[in-house]
Design a protein around this motif. Structure first.
Motif, mmCIF file in Angstrom:
data_model
loop_
_atom_site.group_PDB
_atom_site.id
_atom_site.type_symbol
_atom_site.label_atom_id
_atom_site.label_comp_id
_atom_site.label_asym_id
_atom_site.label_seq_id
_atom_site.Cartn_x
_atom_site.Cartn_y
_atom_site.Cartn_z
ATOM 1 N N PRO A 167 67.129 99.018 21.734
ATOM 2 C CA PRO A 167 68.118 98.715 20.701
ATOM 3 C C PRO A 167 67.695 97.460 19.953
ATOM 4 O O PRO A 167 67.101 96.554 20.531
ATOM 5 N N GLY A 168 67.972 97.434 18.661
ATOM 6 C CA GLY A 168 67.610 96.263 17.879
ATOM 7 C C GLY A 168 67.363 96.602 16.426
ATOM 8 O O GLY A 168 67.666 97.698 15.969
ATOM 9 N N PRO A 169 66.798 95.654 15.690
ATOM 10 C CA PRO A 169 66.599 95.833 14.246
ATOM 11 C C PRO A 169 65.361 96.670 13.914
ATOM 12 O O PRO A 169 64.299 96.500 14.508
ATOM 13 N N TYR A 170 65.531 97.557 12.951
ATOM 14 C CA TYR A 170 64.455 98.415 12.460
ATOM 15 C C TYR A 170 64.685 98.614 10.964
ATOM 16 O O TYR A 170 65.599 98.025 10.387
ATOM 17 N N SER A 171 63.877 99.461 10.347
ATOM 18 C CA SER A 171 64.064 99.805 8.929
ATOM 19 C C SER A 171 64.085 101.309 8.779
ATOM 20 O O SER A 171 63.286 102.018 9.394
ATOM 21 N N LEU A 172 65.004 101.771 7.959
ATOM 22 C CA LEU A 172 65.039 103.167 7.551
ATOM 23 C C LEU A 172 64.319 103.237 6.215
ATOM 24 O O LEU A 172 64.648 102.487 5.293
ATOM 25 N N GLN A 173 63.331 104.102 6.114
ATOM 26 C CA GLN A 173 62.582 104.237 4.869
ATOM 27 C C GLN A 173 62.677 105.678 4.385
ATOM 28 O O GLN A 173 62.518 106.615 5.165
ATOM 29 N N ILE A 174 62.944 105.797 3.085
ATOM 30 C CA ILE A 174 63.112 107.111 2.471
ATOM 31 C C ILE A 174 62.312 107.134 1.179
ATOM 32 O O ILE A 174 62.265 106.136 0.452
ATOM 33 N N ARG A 175 61.729 108.293 0.895
ATOM 34 C CA ARG A 175 61.055 108.441 -0.394
ATOM 35 C C ARG A 175 61.045 109.909 -0.803
ATOM 36 O O ARG A 175 61.074 110.809 0.019
ATOM 37 N N LYS A 176 60.989 110.088 -2.106
ATOM 38 C CA LYS A 176 60.796 111.408 -2.692
ATOM 39 C C LYS A 176 59.364 111.402 -3.194
ATOM 40 O O LYS A 176 59.047 110.730 -4.162
ATOM 41 N N PRO A 177 58.452 112.098 -2.469
ATOM 42 C CA PRO A 177 57.032 112.027 -2.850
ATOM 43 C C PRO A 177 56.830 112.395 -4.319
ATOM 44 O O PRO A 177 57.521 113.270 -4.823
ATOM 45 N N PRO A 178 55.998 111.718 -5.006
ATOM 46 C CA PRO A 178 55.017 110.706 -4.588
ATOM 47 C C PRO A 178 55.533 109.285 -4.766
ATOM 48 O O PRO A 178 54.729 108.354 -4.806
ATOM 49 N N SER A 179 56.827 109.090 -4.862
ATOM 50 C CA SER A 179 57.395 107.742 -5.076
ATOM 51 C C SER A 179 57.097 106.822 -3.902
ATOM 52 O O SER A 179 56.700 107.257 -2.825
ATOM 53 N N GLU A 180 57.360 105.519 -4.115
ATOM 54 C CA GLU A 180 57.207 104.512 -3.069
ATOM 55 C C GLU A 180 58.369 104.622 -2.079
ATOM 56 O O GLU A 180 59.421 105.166 -2.388
ATOM 57 N N TRP A 181 58.178 104.047 -0.898
ATOM 58 C CA TRP A 181 59.229 104.021 0.124
ATOM 59 C C TRP A 181 60.328 103.047 -0.286
ATOM 60 O O TRP A 181 60.052 101.955 -0.737
#
Length: 174
Positions: free
Chosen positions: A152-166
């Motif tokens: 448990p702890g801090p993380y990052s959720l990353q999302i992208r619609k290819p070919p865009s950046e995260w």
């Protein structure tokens, strides 16, 4: 005591009032002790069954609640850099889910998206993707999940619609 001797005592108890009174008193005391013992056993069983039932219900509720997780990004601003938006509360997610429903930020187009959960050092814990659909003005993305084997702890959720950046969002795994 052999049965031959018991007959002698039974004859005596039947004819001696003081002995019969003592025997009756002893029998009453024994019966009270027996009832108390049975009540204590029954109470212990009820407590054990109650605790077991509570634990089973808690586990069932946790499993049901954690099967479908929802992350709402509609009112969030995405960060295109590894640094998080400082004033924004992190999203919360349990480490175990079978499906993840993500409400994408307003104005997000429909189509294929990639999703990942990464550590603060950039190591990926989850890589998945799905098809976002627009429904009643909300673009939602459903992806299959599973158990995330991380602390448990801090993380990052990353999302992208290819070919865009995260696009990154702060996330806390529970």
């Amino acid at each position: 005591m052999p049965l031959t001797e018991v007959e002698r005592w039974l004859d005596h108890l039947g004819s001696c009032s003081p002995c019969y009174r003592d025997f009756t008193q002893l029998r009453k005391v024994r019966e009270v002790q027996r009832r108390r013992t049975l009540l204590a056993i029954a109470a212990g069983i009820l407590v054990a069954v109650g605790i077991a039932g509570w634990v089973l219900i808690q586990r069932h509720n946790e499993i049901v609640l954690s099967q479908t997780a929802v992350l709402d990004l509609r009112n969030r601003s995405a960060s295109r850099s590894p640094e998080q938006n400082l004033g924004e509360q992190p999203l919360e997610l349990r480490r175990r889910f079978s499906q993840l429903n993500i409400y994408l930020p307003l104005g997000s187009p429909e189509g294929a998206y990639e999703v990942r959960i990464v550590t603060t050092s950039g190591d990926s814990l989850l890589n998945t993707g799905g098809l976002a659909r627009l429904n009643e003005g909300v673009t939602s993305l459903q992806v299959r999940g599973g158990a995330i084997f991380a602390r448990p702890g801090p993380y990052s959720l990353q999302i992208r619609k290819p070919p865009s950046e995260w696009s990154s969002y702060p996330l806390v795994l529970r």
